[in-house]
Each structure stands twice: as C-alpha cells, then as structure tokens.
Design a protein around this motif. Structure first.
Motif, PDB file in Angstrom:
ATOM      1  N   ARG A  89       0.828  -1.209   0.000  1.00 56.88           N
ATOM      2  CA  ARG A  89       0.000   0.000   0.000  1.00 56.88           C
ATOM      3  C   ARG A  89       0.864   1.262   0.000  1.00 56.88           C
ATOM      4  NH1 ARG A  89      -5.190  -0.891   3.845  1.00 56.88           N
ATOM      5  NH2 ARG A  89      -6.358  -2.056   2.314  1.00 56.88           N
ATOM      6  N   GLY A  90       2.128   1.108  -0.301  1.00 51.83           N
ATOM      7  CA  GLY A  90       3.013   2.259  -0.405  1.00 51.83           C
ATOM      8  C   GLY A  90       3.511   2.802   0.922  1.00 51.83           C
ATOM      9  N   GLN A  91       3.401   2.005   1.993  1.00 49.21           N
ATOM     10  CA  GLN A  91       3.868   2.439   3.315  1.00 49.21           C
ATOM     11  C   GLN A  91       5.176   1.727   3.629  1.00 49.21           C
ATOM     12  OE1 GLN A  91       0.430   1.084   5.522  1.00 49.21           O
ATOM     13  NE2 GLN A  91      -0.377   3.153   5.660  1.00 49.21           N
ATOM     14  N   SER A  92       6.275   2.458   3.631  1.00 56.54           N
ATOM     15  CA  SER A  92       7.562   1.828   3.891  1.00 56.54           C
ATOM     16  C   SER A  92       7.968   1.914   5.363  1.00 56.54           C
ATOM     17  CB  SER A  92       8.640   2.469   3.015  1.00 56.54           C
ATOM     18  OG  SER A  92       8.685   3.855   3.266  1.00 56.54           O
ATOM     19  N   GLN A  93       7.436   2.890   6.072  1.00 58.08           N
ATOM     20  CA  GLN A  93       7.813   3.116   7.466  1.00 58.08           C
ATOM     21  C   GLN A  93       6.765   2.522   8.414  1.00 58.08           C
ATOM     22  OE1 GLN A  93      10.719   4.859   8.334  1.00 58.08           O
ATOM     23  NE2 GLN A  93      11.125   4.694   6.167  1.00 58.08           N
ATOM     24  N   PHE A  94       7.101   2.510   9.703  1.00 58.20           N
ATOM     25  CA  PHE A  94       6.102   2.145  10.702  1.00 58.20           C
ATOM     26  C   PHE A  94       5.377   3.412  11.143  1.00 58.20           C
ATOM     27  CE2 PHE A  94       9.895   3.122  13.191  1.00 58.20           C
ATOM     28  CZ  PHE A  94       9.387   3.928  14.193  1.00 58.20           C
ATOM     29  N   GLN A  95       4.225   3.220  11.755  1.00 56.64           N
ATOM     30  CA  GLN A  95       3.432   4.335  12.275  1.00 56.64           C
ATOM     31  C   GLN A  95       3.350   4.182  13.796  1.00 56.64           C
ATOM     32  OE1 GLN A  95      -0.277   4.627  10.209  1.00 56.64           O
ATOM     33  NE2 GLN A  95      -1.141   6.077  11.637  1.00 56.64           N
ATOM     34  N   LEU A 101      -3.831   7.268   7.062  1.00 53.33           N
ATOM     35  CA  LEU A 101      -3.188   7.024   8.362  1.00 53.33           C
ATOM     36  C   LEU A 101      -3.912   5.958   9.171  1.00 53.33           C
ATOM     37  CD1 LEU A 101      -2.541  10.762   9.247  1.00 53.33           C
ATOM     38  CD2 LEU A 101      -0.822   9.078   8.559  1.00 53.33           C
ATOM     39  N   CYS A 102      -4.905   5.301   8.550  1.00 52.33           N
ATOM     40  CA  CYS A 102      -5.737   4.344   9.300  1.00 52.33           C
ATOM     41  C   CYS A 102      -6.156   3.190   8.394  1.00 52.33           C
ATOM     42  CB  CYS A 102      -6.954   5.092   9.831  1.00 52.33           C
ATOM     43  SG  CYS A 102      -8.053   4.094  10.847  1.00 52.33           S
ATOM     44  N   GLY A 146      -8.524  -5.472  27.397  1.00 49.08           N
ATOM     45  CA  GLY A 146      -8.530  -4.991  26.023  1.00 49.08           C
ATOM     46  C   GLY A 146      -9.009  -3.551  25.958  1.00 49.08           C
ATOM     47  N   TYR A 147      -8.502  -2.818  24.988  1.00 45.43           N
ATOM     48  CA  TYR A 147      -8.887  -1.413  24.783  1.00 45.43           C
ATOM     49  C   TYR A 147      -9.177  -1.182  23.305  1.00 45.43           C
ATOM     50  CZ  TYR A 147      -6.736  -0.528  29.350  1.00 45.43           C
ATOM     51  OH  TYR A 147      -6.402  -0.556  30.681  1.00 45.43           O
ATOM     52  N   THR A 148     -10.173  -0.350  23.014  1.00 46.03           N
ATOM     53  CA  THR A 148     -10.400   0.158  21.654  1.00 46.03           C
ATOM     54  C   THR A 148     -10.407   1.675  21.744  1.00 46.03           C
ATOM     55  OG1 THR A 148     -11.648  -1.770  20.952  1.00 46.03           O
ATOM     56  CG2 THR A 148     -11.988   0.237  19.689  1.00 46.03           C
ATOM     57  N   PHE A 149      -9.559   2.305  20.939  1.00 45.19           N
ATOM     58  CA  PHE A 149      -9.440   3.764  20.919  1.00 45.19           C
ATOM     59  C   PHE A 149     -10.012   4.299  19.605  1.00 45.19           C
ATOM     60  CE2 PHE A 149      -5.851   2.117  23.396  1.00 45.19           C
ATOM     61  CZ  PHE A 149      -5.987   2.831  24.581  1.00 45.19           C
ATOM     62  N   ASP A 150     -10.909   5.272  19.692  1.00 41.98           N
ATOM     63  CA  ASP A 150     -11.408   5.984  18.512  1.00 41.98           C
ATOM     64  C   ASP A 150     -10.777   7.366  18.519  1.00 41.98           C
ATOM     65  OD1 ASP A 150     -13.038   3.862  17.896  1.00 41.98           O
ATOM     66  OD2 ASP A 150     -14.853   4.756  18.720  1.00 41.98           O
ATOM     67  N   TYR A 151     -10.239   7.806  17.369  1.00 46.48           N
ATOM     68  CA  TYR A 151      -9.568   9.113  17.323  1.00 46.48           C
ATOM     69  C   TYR A 151      -9.599   9.662  15.900  1.00 46.48           C
ATOM     70  CZ  TYR A 151      -5.718   6.325  15.490  1.00 46.48           C
ATOM     71  OH  TYR A 151      -4.966   5.466  14.733  1.00 46.48           O
ATOM     72  N   TYR A 152      -9.510  10.980  15.790  1.00 55.85           N
ATOM     73  CA  TYR A 152      -9.572  11.679  14.504  1.00 55.85           C
ATOM     74  C   TYR A 152      -8.235  11.605  13.772  1.00 55.85           C
ATOM     75  CZ  TYR A 152      -9.572  15.770  11.383  1.00 55.85           C
ATOM     76  OH  TYR A 152      -9.457  16.605  10.308  1.00 55.85           O
ATOM     77  N   VAL A 153      -8.292  11.334  12.463  1.00 51.80           N
ATOM     78  CA  VAL A 153      -7.093  11.424  11.619  1.00 51.80           C
ATOM     79  C   VAL A 153      -7.390  12.362  10.443  1.00 51.80           C
ATOM     80  CG1 VAL A 153      -5.989   9.204  12.161  1.00 51.80           C
ATOM     81  CG2 VAL A 153      -7.752   9.274  10.410  1.00 51.80           C
ATOM     82  N   TRP A 159      -7.838  10.103   1.213  1.00 48.84           N
ATOM     83  CA  TRP A 159      -7.243  11.379   1.597  1.00 48.84           C
ATOM     84  C   TRP A 159      -8.200  12.249   2.407  1.00 48.84           C
ATOM     85  CZ3 TRP A 159      -2.450  10.442   1.005  1.00 48.84           C
ATOM     86  CH2 TRP A 159      -2.038   9.575  -0.008  1.00 48.84           C
ATOM     87  N   ARG A 160      -9.360  11.700   2.791  1.00 48.55           N
ATOM     88  CA  ARG A 160     -10.355  12.426   3.572  1.00 48.55           C
ATOM     89  C   ARG A 160     -10.122  12.230   5.070  1.00 48.55           C
ATOM     90  NH1 ARG A 160     -15.561  12.869   0.637  1.00 48.55           N
ATOM     91  NH2 ARG A 160     -15.352  15.032  -0.031  1.00 48.55           N
ATOM     92  N   PRO A 161     -10.481  13.235   5.899  1.00 52.40           N
ATOM     93  CA  PRO A 161     -10.407  13.021   7.358  1.00 52.40           C
ATOM     94  C   PRO A 161     -11.482  12.042   7.805  1.00 52.40           C
ATOM     95  CG  PRO A 161     -11.267  15.222   6.859  1.00 52.40           C
ATOM     96  CD  PRO A 161     -10.909  14.594   5.549  1.00 52.40           C
ATOM     97  N   CYS A 162     -11.193  11.307   8.863  1.00 53.62           N
ATOM     98  CA  CYS A 162     -12.171  10.338   9.375  1.00 53.62           C
ATOM     99  C   CYS A 162     -11.817   9.965  10.814  1.00 53.62           C
ATOM    100  CB  CYS A 162     -12.208   9.097   8.481  1.00 53.62           C
ATOM    101  SG  CYS A 162     -10.611   8.306   8.184  1.00 53.62           S
ATOM    102  N   VAL A 163     -12.701   9.178  11.435  1.00 51.44           N
ATOM    103  CA  VAL A 163     -12.481   8.716  12.813  1.00 51.44           C
ATOM    104  C   VAL A 163     -11.970   7.282  12.746  1.00 51.44           C
ATOM    105  CG1 VAL A 163     -13.559   8.222  15.045  1.00 51.44           C
ATOM    106  CG2 VAL A 163     -14.237  10.256  13.748  1.00 51.44           C
ATOM    107  N   CYS A 164     -10.738   7.112  13.183  1.00 42.97           N
ATOM    108  CA  CYS A 164     -10.039   5.821  13.138  1.00 42.97           C
ATOM    109  C   CYS A 164     -10.310   5.037  14.420  1.00 42.97           C
ATOM    110  CB  CYS A 164      -8.539   6.095  12.994  1.00 42.97           C
ATOM    111  SG  CYS A 164      -7.553   4.620  12.685  1.00 42.97           S
ATOM    112  N   SER A 165     -10.211   3.720  14.324  1.00 39.11           N
ATOM    113  CA  SER A 165     -10.382   2.862  15.490  1.00 39.11           C
ATOM    114  C   SER A 165      -9.186   1.931  15.585  1.00 39.11           C
ATOM    115  CB  SER A 165     -11.676   2.056  15.317  1.00 39.11           C
ATOM    116  OG  SER A 165     -12.079   1.548  16.543  1.00 39.11           O
ATOM    117  N   TYR A 166      -8.569   1.865  16.775  1.00 39.55           N
ATOM    118  CA  TYR A 166      -7.414   0.987  16.976  1.00 39.55           C
ATOM    119  C   TYR A 166      -7.626   0.187  18.261  1.00 39.55           C
ATOM    120  CZ  TYR A 166      -2.697  -0.792  17.334  1.00 39.55           C
ATOM    121  OH  TYR A 166      -1.621  -1.649  17.425  1.00 39.55           O
ATOM    122  N   SER A 167      -7.438  -1.126  18.178  1.00 43.68           N
ATOM    123  CA  SER A 167      -7.641  -1.990  19.346  1.00 43.68           C
ATOM    124  C   SER A 167      -6.327  -2.629  19.764  1.00 43.68           C
ATOM    125  CB  SER A 167      -8.656  -3.092  19.028  1.00 43.68           C
ATOM    126  OG  SER A 167      -9.908  -2.524  18.749  1.00 43.68           O
TER     127      SER A 167
END
Length: 197
Positions: free
Chosen positions: A16-22, A190-191, A178-185, A135-143
């Motif tokens: 997906r064109g991502q060479s680095q870690f986030q 980025l998600c 366990g945790y699920t975090f919702d946050y704006y990107v 390329w649009r802003p959105c609310v990401c979810s990470y568990s």
C-alpha cells in the motif's frame, strides 16, 4: 499526575506504499487501584521470571473516545515519560476531554491540549472504515490487548503462636484487559487497518 500511556507501533504495508512504521500514543488518566504500586512490585520477587504467564482475571473491553490531541513539546509537564515513550508519535498523541478536565483541576497547563477534530473540519468526519476516499479526514479505530499486567496484591492468612489470624502480602494477581481507541485522523491513509471486511 496519575497518567497512563499506551504506545502502539504499526508496521507499514509495503503493497500500500507504506515503507515506514506508524507510531501512536494514547494518554489517559490512571485511576487508583488500577495497577499495584511499584514499591510493592519491587518487594515481591517473581519465581521463575522467564515463565510465560497467563492472566488470572480477564477484565472487560474498554472503549475510549480520544477527542483531544496532546502537544509533544509541552507534554513533559503532564508526565516526564511521554518524551521517551511517545518520541516516535510526536504528531499522534491522543487523550480524552474528561481526563483533560481532571488534569486541569490539578493545575496542568491547558495550552498543551487541542480539541479534535479541529473546528474547521465540517461536516463531522465519518468512520474511516466507511470512508471511500483515502485522503479524507475520518475517525479511526485501533484496538489492543494487554495480555498480562499486575493489577492487585494477593493477601495470605496465617495464625500466630496464640492462634490469632493475620494477613500479609504474599503475591501479585495478574489481569488481562482490552482497549479500543477511537480518534480523529486528517486522512484515511493514516488508518488503513480499520476497514470493513
């Protein structure tokens, strides 16, 4: 300051064109009795420290809406550990409004916090998994799941010579949570892990 810091390192997907870690950091309030004091851990030595352990208690999943960002350059006042733990996530440190209110009452400088999404983001961003545009802003979810951590002290009982019962610290009780975090990107790019399957 009663601060809990989670750091996540997500490997990039080459196809997906991502060479680095986030890197992501989530900073929340640490409540009393959520984890045992470090002094107690130092006194209670573990037998067989190389053993892979199973948690004795599974605590429920916690869903957190991270609606504020934390400025890395000012964050040392909140916790000196943020500079070490979140160094790779300078632009991606998130917290919650309810925790910020608690810290502000404790006298922390409010200029280190910023509301998300920014007021200019109109309309309200949708969830990243439902957003077709990368390329649009959105609310990401990470568990994430913490498989084993020391959550409580264990107490054992003994009788003295006179037969009187007394209790003493004799170990550590372990938990899993366990945790699920919702946050704006600012862009779905980025998600990319948060997609409908």
């Amino acid at each position: 300051q009663e601060v809990k810091i989670f750091r996540a390192l997500i490997l990039g997907e080459l196809e997906r064109g991502q060479s680095q870690f986030q890197a992501l950091c989530f900073v929340t309030r640490l409540h009393r009795n959520e984890i045992i004091p470090s002094e107690s851990m130092a006194k209670l030595r573990q037998k067989n420290p190389r053993t892979v352990r199973q948690a004795e208690e599974v605590r429920g999943l916690e869903h957190l809406s991270m609606d504020m960002a934390l400025n890395f350059s000012k964050a040392a006042q909140l916790s000196p550990h943020i500079h070490n733990v979140c160094a790779e996530a300078k632009e991606a440190i998130y917290t919650r409004e309810e925790d910020v209110k608690f810290w502000l009452e404790k006298g922390v400088d409010g200029s280190m916090f910023e509301v998300l999404p920014p007021p200019s983001a109109v309309p309200e961003p949708r969830r990243c998994r439902r957003c077709p545009d990368r390329w649009r802003p959105c609310v990401c979810s990470y568990s994430l799941s913490i498989e084993w951590y020391p959550c409580m002290l264990k107490y054992c009982r003994s009788r003295d010579a006179a037969g009187k019962l007394s209790s003493y610290k004799c170990g550590i009780r372990s938990c899993q949570k366990g945790y699920t975090f919702d946050y704006y990107v600012p862009q779905k790019q980025l998600c990319l892990w948060d997609e409908e399957t």
